[in-house]
Design a protein around this motif. Structure first.
Motif, short mmCIF file in Angstrom:
data_model
loop_
_atom_site.label_atom_id
_atom_site.label_comp_id
_atom_site.label_asym_id
_atom_site.label_seq_id
_atom_site.Cartn_x
_atom_site.Cartn_y
_atom_site.Cartn_z
N PRO A 1 0.82 -1.23 0.00
CA PRO A 1 0.00 0.00 0.00
C PRO A 1 0.85 1.27 0.00
N ILE A 2 1.95 1.25 0.75
CA ILE A 2 2.80 2.45 0.80
C ILE A 2 3.43 2.73 -0.56
N VAL A 3 3.89 1.68 -1.23
CA VAL A 3 4.47 1.85 -2.56
C VAL A 3 3.44 2.40 -3.53
N LEU A 4 2.22 1.86 -3.49
CA LEU A 4 1.17 2.34 -4.40
C LEU A 4 0.78 3.78 -4.11
N LEU A 5 0.68 4.12 -2.84
CA LEU A 5 0.33 5.51 -2.50
C LEU A 5 1.47 6.46 -2.86
N GLY A 6 2.71 5.98 -2.72
CA GLY A 6 3.85 6.79 -3.13
C GLY A 6 3.84 7.04 -4.64
N ALA A 7 3.52 5.98 -5.39
CA ALA A 7 3.43 6.13 -6.85
C ALA A 7 2.29 7.07 -7.22
N THR A 8 1.21 7.02 -6.46
CA THR A 8 0.09 7.92 -6.71
C THR A 8 0.50 9.38 -6.54
N GLY A 9 1.28 9.63 -5.48
CA GLY A 9 1.77 10.99 -5.26
C GLY A 9 2.65 11.47 -6.40
N GLY A 10 3.53 10.56 -6.89
CA GLY A 10 4.40 10.92 -8.00
C GLY A 10 3.62 11.21 -9.27
N LEU A 11 2.63 10.39 -9.54
CA LEU A 11 1.81 10.60 -10.74
C LEU A 11 0.99 11.88 -10.64
N ALA A 12 0.47 12.14 -9.45
CA ALA A 12 -0.31 13.37 -9.27
C ALA A 12 0.58 14.60 -9.42
N TYR A 13 1.81 14.48 -8.96
CA TYR A 13 2.75 15.60 -9.06
C TYR A 13 3.06 15.93 -10.52
N THR A 14 3.06 14.90 -11.36
CA THR A 14 3.32 15.12 -12.80
C THR A 14 2.03 15.30 -13.59
N ASP A 15 0.96 15.55 -12.89
CA ASP A 15 -0.35 15.81 -13.51
C ASP A 15 -0.89 14.62 -14.31
N ASN A 16 -0.45 13.42 -13.93
CA ASN A 16 -0.97 12.22 -14.59
C ASN A 16 -2.10 11.64 -13.74
N LEU A 17 -3.18 12.38 -13.67
CA LEU A 17 -4.29 12.01 -12.80
C LEU A 17 -5.03 10.77 -13.27
N LEU A 18 -5.02 10.52 -14.56
CA LEU A 18 -5.73 9.36 -15.10
C LEU A 18 -5.17 8.05 -14.52
N ALA A 19 -3.88 7.99 -14.31
CA ALA A 19 -3.27 6.80 -13.71
C ALA A 19 -3.22 6.89 -12.19
N ALA A 20 -3.13 8.12 -11.68
CA ALA A 20 -3.00 8.31 -10.23
C ALA A 20 -4.25 7.87 -9.47
N VAL A 21 -5.42 8.14 -10.06
CA VAL A 21 -6.67 7.84 -9.34
C VAL A 21 -6.86 6.35 -9.07
N PRO A 22 -6.81 5.46 -10.09
CA PRO A 22 -7.00 4.03 -9.79
C PRO A 22 -5.90 3.45 -8.91
N ILE A 23 -4.65 3.88 -9.12
CA ILE A 23 -3.56 3.36 -8.29
C ILE A 23 -3.72 3.83 -6.85
N GLY A 24 -4.15 5.07 -6.70
CA GLY A 24 -4.38 5.59 -5.35
C GLY A 24 -5.51 4.86 -4.64
N LEU A 25 -6.58 4.59 -5.36
CA LEU A 25 -7.71 3.85 -4.75
C LEU A 25 -7.30 2.44 -4.35
N LEU A 26 -6.51 1.80 -5.22
CA LEU A 26 -6.03 0.45 -4.89
C LEU A 26 -5.13 0.48 -3.66
N GLY A 27 -4.27 1.51 -3.60
CA GLY A 27 -3.39 1.63 -2.43
C GLY A 27 -4.17 1.83 -1.15
N LEU A 28 -5.21 2.67 -1.20
CA LEU A 28 -6.05 2.89 -0.01
C LEU A 28 -6.79 1.61 0.39
#
Length: 210
Positions: free
Chosen positions: A79-106
């Motif tokens: 979960p920590i790795v997935l949430l970390g990846a979500t933060g990185g994707l959100a930082y690069t404005d890649n919200l399309l990938a950040a949302v499902p990965i973030g939900l999976l991490g949560l």
């Protein structure tokens, strides 16, 4: 059944009117009867003790043969790795990938705090919470989330150095075999060790010590 001995005192007919030797005869009869009762009581107690010992030995024998229940510790690395990846994707404005990965991490983070793999003497069972409540029926294939080790066909842990998924196939749900995949939200080393002990060896090597 209890081994309680109930005995009634004997009734003695003493020659009360006779003066000579009456008291002596009464005492002799009483103590003689007391000795007989003691022997009978001893025989009964020996039988009861022997039976009790057999029961205790049987219970102890079953306990010796049994294996302790093992519950691997929760692991939050995935979960920590997935949430970390979500933060990185959100930082690069890649919200399309950040949302499902973030939900999976949560989702996995929550599941890691509540889902337990319980390895008892004869089966692996999925339980919920610290009180180990029943998880109900499997939502995907039906049947209870409890599988006997004797029905395991094979299992694998992917990947041993950083386990992400545990896979096993069992014949309890379906005679032809049913496959299960679970994210490894438990201590990978503990999970591997208990799987080897209860379900037999796997083709993969065990996770390295962290």
């Amino acid at each position: 059944m209890g081994c309680t001995l109930f005995s009634s005192p004997r009734v003695f007919s003493s020659p009360i009117k006779e003066v000579d030797g009456s008291l002596r005869n009464l005492r002799s009869s009483y103590f003689g009867a007391h000795i007989v009762y003691n022997k009978s009581l001893l025989r009964r107690n020996m039988k009861c003790s022997s039976g009790s010992f057999s029961v205790v030995a049987s219970v102890l024998g079953k306990r010796v043969k049994g294996r302790e229940t093992v519950i691997p510790d929760p692991d939050y690395r995935i979960p920590i790795v997935l949430l970390g990846a979500t933060g990185g994707l959100a930082y690069t404005d890649n919200l399309l990938a950040a949302v499902p990965i973030g939900l999976l991490g949560l989702l996995l983070l929550v599941q890691a705090t509540r889902v337990k793999f319980v390895f008892d003497n004869e089966a692996l069972e999925v339980k919920i919470g610290d009180q180990l409540e029943d998880s109900g029926e499997n939502a995907f294939v039906g049947g209870k989330n409890r599988w006997k080790y004797s029905t395991f066909v094979n299992w694998e842990l992917w990947w041993p150095s950083f386990p992400i998924l545990v896979y096993f196939k069992e014949t309890q749900t379906k005679p032809e075999g049913q496959v299960h995949f679970f994210p490894v939200i438990f201590n990978g080393k503990q999970l591997y060790d208990v799987m080897v002990e209860r379900a037999g060896p796997s083709k993969t090597s065990g996770p390295k010590e962290s």
